[in-house]
Design an enzyme around this catalytic site. Sequence first.
Site, PDB file in Angstrom:
ATOM      1  N   GLN A   1      38.634  47.164  43.480  1.00 49.01           N
ATOM      2  CA  GLN A   1      39.540  46.462  44.334  1.00 49.01           C
ATOM      3  C   GLN A   1      39.551  46.926  45.613  1.00 49.01           C
ATOM      4  OE1 GLN A   1      42.951  45.288  42.536  1.00 49.01           O
ATOM      5  NE2 GLN A   1      42.019  44.199  40.648  1.00 49.01           N
TER       6      GLN A   1
ATOM      7  N   HIS B   1      44.925  47.166  42.833  1.00 45.92           N
ATOM      8  CA  HIS B   1      46.073  46.862  43.541  1.00 45.92           C
ATOM      9  C   HIS B   1      46.379  47.523  44.830  1.00 45.92           C
ATOM     10  CE1 HIS B   1      47.751  45.037  39.298  1.00 45.92           C
ATOM     11  NE2 HIS B   1      46.474  44.628  39.526  1.00 45.92           N
TER      12      HIS B   1
ATOM     13  N   GLU C   1      52.389  33.902  41.866  1.00 46.85           N
ATOM     14  CA  GLU C   1      53.694  33.477  42.464  1.00 46.85           C
ATOM     15  C   GLU C   1      53.427  32.964  43.904  1.00 46.85           C
ATOM     16  OE1 GLU C   1      56.999  35.987  39.892  1.00 46.85           O
ATOM     17  OE2 GLU C   1      56.856  36.608  42.175  1.00 46.85           O
TER      18      GLU C   1
END
Length: 410
Positions: free
Chosen positions: A117, A179, A282
């Site tokens: 990532q 992340h 979220e």
Amino acid sequence: MNVTSALFFTLRGVVVLLAIASCTTTPATPPNAGSGASIASRPASSTTQSVAVKGTPQPYQKNVLLDNLEHPWSMAWLPDGAMLITERPGRLRLFQKGRLEPTPIAGMPTGIFAAGQGGLMDISVHPKFAENRFVYFTYAYGTRDANRTRLARAKFDGTRLSNVRVIFEVSPVKSGTQHFGSRLVWLPDGTFLLATGDGGNPPLQLGGELIRKQAQNLRSSLGKVVRLRDDGSIPPDNPFVKSDRAIPSLWSYGHRNTQGLALDPATGQVWQTEHGSRGGDELNRIEAGKNFGWPLVTFSEEYSGGPISSATSRPGLVDPKLQWTPAIAPSGLAIYRGDRFPAWKGQLFAGGLVSQDIRRIQVDSQGKATELEKIEIGQRVRDVRQGPDGLLYVLTDRADGALIRIEPQT
């Protein structure tokens, strides 16, 4: 995902959508293509796809402007209308007058960690760029065993970067390729917010415990939103600036992996989307000094199965305005304040990597968020922005990623 039926209900004040579906396996983040891959631009698609959605007062169409970007991550406009585009392997591109310049912008720093990532990520232009020529970009730096997210500032003369300087870096150093975050957004007072990721999934550890717990560690900048001045210094009115138990840059905490961050210029509110783990993505309204709960409270489950927490809410922790289960893997977020789509004014547009679409969201005066529509893209959506022309622009994440413009239907 092939959704065949859906159930809406309300839980702890959050609108929840559960889909009863026949699902394909959630794709992993595609690996970066080799640095030797072609970077030539193919012409834009000559076919415009028109989409008229039932119940939408103003239909739209999707126009493919470019379709050979290598894992594009972010875009930003210069005052003359040209666009800067980052490609995750480490290239900064210039798109102007309908053409992608064939040669990447020179002057990018060395040591960009383009794996998993990681790589070159967000790009932002200083609000006073016409005066100071400053651009800001985030990137993963280091090795597989020791890496972190960095934020750099540089001057751009229209051809190359100069005076590149790292003005913030996430601490502590972590391992792995997951992340990194990260998004930037400018506030009206000239400071900016930078969102970071929590470092990765189990079994990755730091200091003898799961690294995701760093999101609750006020001395760590993993899993946070930080606020800085344009030179990287600390604003004196940050919520924890006088606290011995927290880093002075801290603005909010308890975040897993933020990849959507946007300011509503009409209200001054900052909105954020972050990835959950196996559900529990979220949408949050960010407030200074607040704890958004990860991993103490979450709708997410472990990738290996079972809940991460027994609680989805707790006094003193901020509940999301909306959560997605199954996951859409949100990336890119725009708040529409243009004039080209009057019916969309004030609404949020959240991109989805796994869902390969954009979710159009209405927020009412009490702050309740309701998903209204899925704008199908058919590719992993990495970024969504409102352009200076009042249109929506989309970047898709793949080896031949696209730049797509959403326009009123003609």
